[in-house]
Design an enzyme around this catalytic site. Structure first.
Site, PDB file in Angstrom:
ATOM      1  N   GLU A 284       0.916  -1.206   0.044  1.00 52.00           N
ATOM      2  CA  GLU A 284      -0.114  -0.014   0.104  1.00 52.00           C
ATOM      3  C   GLU A 284       0.848   1.077   0.038  1.00 52.00           C
ATOM      4  O   GLU A 284       0.484   2.185  -0.269  1.00 52.00           O
ATOM      5  CB  GLU A 284      -0.791   0.037   1.143  1.00 52.00           C
ATOM      6  CG  GLU A 284      -2.158  -0.758   1.117  1.00 52.00           C
ATOM      7  CD  GLU A 284      -3.405  -0.650   2.132  1.00 52.00           C
ATOM      8  OE1 GLU A 284      -3.097   0.062   3.060  1.00 52.00           O
ATOM      9  OE2 GLU A 284      -4.208  -1.000   1.864  1.00 52.00           O
ATOM     10  N   HIS A 305       8.978 -26.719  -1.712  1.00 51.50           N
ATOM     11  CA  HIS A 305       8.148 -27.647  -2.421  1.00 51.50           C
ATOM     12  C   HIS A 305       7.054 -27.227  -3.260  1.00 51.50           C
ATOM     13  O   HIS A 305       6.186 -28.132  -3.800  1.00 51.50           O
ATOM     14  CB  HIS A 305       7.750 -28.746  -1.336  1.00 51.50           C
ATOM     15  CG  HIS A 305       9.182 -29.199  -0.654  1.00 51.50           C
ATOM     16  ND1 HIS A 305       9.562 -30.622  -0.783  1.00 51.50           N
ATOM     17  CD2 HIS A 305       9.533 -28.725   0.379  1.00 51.50           C
ATOM     18  CE1 HIS A 305      10.622 -30.554  -0.245  1.00 51.50           C
ATOM     19  NE2 HIS A 305      10.716 -29.506   0.511  1.00 51.50           N
ATOM     20  N   LYS A 419     -14.012   0.019  -3.537  1.00 55.31           N
ATOM     21  CA  LYS A 419     -15.092   0.382  -2.261  1.00 55.31           C
ATOM     22  C   LYS A 419     -16.267   1.051  -3.047  1.00 55.31           C
ATOM     23  O   LYS A 419     -17.423   0.824  -2.890  1.00 55.31           O
ATOM     24  CB  LYS A 419     -14.661   1.180  -1.330  1.00 55.31           C
ATOM     25  CG  LYS A 419     -13.695   0.423  -0.385  1.00 55.31           C
ATOM     26  CD  LYS A 419     -13.490   1.520   0.614  1.00 55.31           C
ATOM     27  CE  LYS A 419     -12.340   0.991   1.506  1.00 55.31           C
ATOM     28  NZ  LYS A 419     -11.853   2.081   2.595  1.00 55.31           N
TER      29      LYS A 419
HETATM   30  O1  PA5 Z   1      -3.091   1.066   5.899  1.00 56.40           O
HETATM   31  C1  PA5 Z   1      -4.488   1.676   5.911  1.00 56.40           C
HETATM   32  O2  PA5 Z   1      -4.697   2.913   6.025  1.00 56.40           O
HETATM   33  C2  PA5 Z   1      -5.403   0.586   5.556  1.00 56.40           C
HETATM   34  O3  PA5 Z   1      -5.199  -0.763   5.179  1.00 56.40           O
HETATM   35  C3  PA5 Z   1      -6.548   0.447   6.671  1.00 56.40           C
HETATM   36  O4  PA5 Z   1      -5.695   0.033   7.767  1.00 56.40           O
HETATM   37  C4  PA5 Z   1      -7.788  -0.474   6.197  1.00 56.40           C
HETATM   38  O5  PA5 Z   1      -8.436  -0.233   5.103  1.00 56.40           O
HETATM   39  C5  PA5 Z   1      -8.728  -0.431   7.426  1.00 56.40           C
HETATM   40  O6  PA5 Z   1      -8.997   1.097   7.654  1.00 56.40           O
HETATM   41  P1  PA5 Z   1     -10.058   1.307   8.903  1.00 56.40           P
HETATM   42  O7  PA5 Z   1      -8.964   1.160  10.149  1.00 56.40           O
HETATM   43  O8  PA5 Z   1     -10.126   2.708   8.857  1.00 56.40           O
HETATM   44  O9  PA5 Z   1     -11.284   0.456   9.268  1.00 56.40           O
END
Ligand code: PA5
Length: 444
Positions: A284, A305, A419
């Site tokens: 990310e 393996h 989303k």
């Molecule tokens: O790194 C990030 O910001 C995302 O991966 C969030 O952790 C994930 O989408 C979950 O979001 P939230 O904590 O707002 O529910």
């Protein structure tokens, strides 16, 4: 102390490259330290091991004690950065079989990290006849997967304990002021813990997001933070003595020389979810603007393996970063056998660690000779302190890496695309036009 080593790297990269890269690393380091780079408002994690909220930390320990006393199970609801760190640390330090072990601490179930009805129902069934509590974690407070799961577990708690009884069993970890979860928690009187504004989800394991579930599992969170603080000190050193510099530099050079996949490998199944945590952290943070290494993981020797064939002889896309955790807690040696029917007596009396380490060395040599560069990350063992070092090391290296790529390491705009489509297809108000457009496409 955790260290980074390069394994026979000279055959892959012209050395030395350090001098040329040093000014760019220094710039990246300064941006992390001062928060004046892209996404700088989310660099609160950089000094977190020193500046964390001590009063909240004490509250986390008190809540963990209470949960240990009044619950046989804790359901931890969260996804992405609100899930993977806690799971990684608990699996690593308490075992992936933690829930099956005899212990004084509650079982821990992770929910709300997907949309499988079967997975959800299974956990509802598992906790139904036990005293349980819920820790719902969402920084934004609006993420669909945990919000949907929380509806089920909140209803289950209220059915079992009544609204008042449920109130003392719900712990909400979220933004200090914003989001639906914060509003609900305030309205219902649930205890809340804060995800600091300046700490993004995937950098939040050392906040209440990770610390509350980790403390409930009986892990020493003081040691975890102390390990992170040690690595934070180490990363203040803006030079190639810092392991995060060395790691960020070499992976950047490998990327520039055409590698597109980084495989994080370990030799301990307990480490599997730390690999998942790492994949989210780097995926990310780097994967945007058509840039970034694709982070993948392998668990050796099991995956030797399965994926071993591709790594040895498939397309030369990748390099490997191998995590060495050091001595195991269990010192097992291979038993002797009078008949030696399996021909293994040459190993009788040999420790499992010795066999594993020879497998590791053999693999390093084989993969390197097969054209896959290898980096070694040597951790300081499988302890809370070592894991604290490990977490901070990768976070810092990730921040440096993002800035070397000239991307914002702290946003995740690409996550929104699915989303929006999902909301449109589910008929969420405000998405009507998009829904029609998507349904037309699906019908083609
Ligand atoms: O790194 C990030 O910001 C995302 O991966 C969030 O952790 C994930 O989408 C979950 O979001 P939230 O904590 O707002 O529910």
């Amino acid at each position: 102390m955790l260290d980074v080593k390069l394994f026979h790297m000279k055959s892959f990269l012209p050395m030395p490259y350090e001098a040329a890269l040093a000014p760019r690393l220094k710039r990246a380091h300064d941006m992390l330290q001062t928060g004046n780079g892209l996404g700088g408002e989310f660099t609160g994690w950089v000094h977190l091991p020193r500046d964390y909220d001590k009063a909240e930390f004490a509250r986390i320990k008190t809540a963990a004690d209470k949960i240990c006393h009044d619950s046989k199970a804790l359901v931890v609801i969260g996804i992405g950065g609100s899930y993977l760190g806690a799971r990684g640390v608990i699996d690593c330090l308490c075992s992936p079989n933690y829930n099956l072990k005899k212990k004084d601490t509650p079982n821990i179930y992770f929910a709300g990290n997907g949309l499988s009805a079967d997975a959800l129902q299974e956990i509802l069934d598992l906790v139904e006849d036990q005293d349980f509590s819920v820790n719902v974690i969402s920084k934004s407070g609006t993420t669909t997967e945990p919000a949907v799961a929380f509806r089920f577990f909140r209803a289950a708690l209220e059915k079992k304990y009544g609204k008042d009884g449920a109130r003392s069993r719900i712990y909400a970890t979220t933004d200090k002021a914003r989001g639906a979860l914060k509003s609900l928690a305030d309205a219902e009187g649930w205890e809340t813990f804060v995800v600091p504004d300046e700490v993004g989800g995937r950098f939040s394991v050392l906040t209440a997001v990770g610390l509350l579930p980790i403390a409930v599992a009986g892990v020493d969170i003081d040691e975890l933070m102390a390990g992170a603080a040690e690595m934070m000190e180490r990363c203040n050193d803006a030079s190639f003595d810092c392991p995060a510099w060395r790691y960020a530099a070499i992976r950047y050079e490998l990327y520039r020389s055409g590698r597109s996949v980084e495989l994080l490998a370990c030799y301990d199944p307990a480490f599997r979810f730390m690999l998942e945590w790492w994949k989210q952290l780097f995926g990310e943070s780097e994967g945007k603007d058509d840039k970034g290494l694709f982070p993948a993981s392998v668990e050796f020797t099991a995956d030797l393996h399965s994926m071993g064939q591709y790594i040895q002889q498939g397309r030369r896309l990748m390099f490997e970063t191998v995590v060495r955790l050091g001595a195991s807690h269990s010192q097992l040696t291979v038993p002797a056998d009078a008949h030696d029917g399996d021909g293994l007596n040459f190993l009788a009396g040999t420790s499992m660690d010795f066999i594993r380490d020879r497998a590791m060395e053999g693999t390093l040599l084989a993969h390197t000779e097969g054209g896959v560069p290898n980096i070694i990350v040597e951790a300081d063992g499988k302890t809370p302190r070592a894991l604290g070092q490990f977490i901070y090391f990768f976070e810092y290296a990730c921040g440096l890496s993002g800035y070397l790529l000239d991307v914002n390491p702290f946003d995740q705009p690409g996550v929104e695309a699915y989303k929006k489509n999902m909301f449109a297809l589910l008929g969420k108000p405000g998405y009507e036009d998009r829904r029609a457009e998507l349904e037309a496409k699906l019908a083609q």
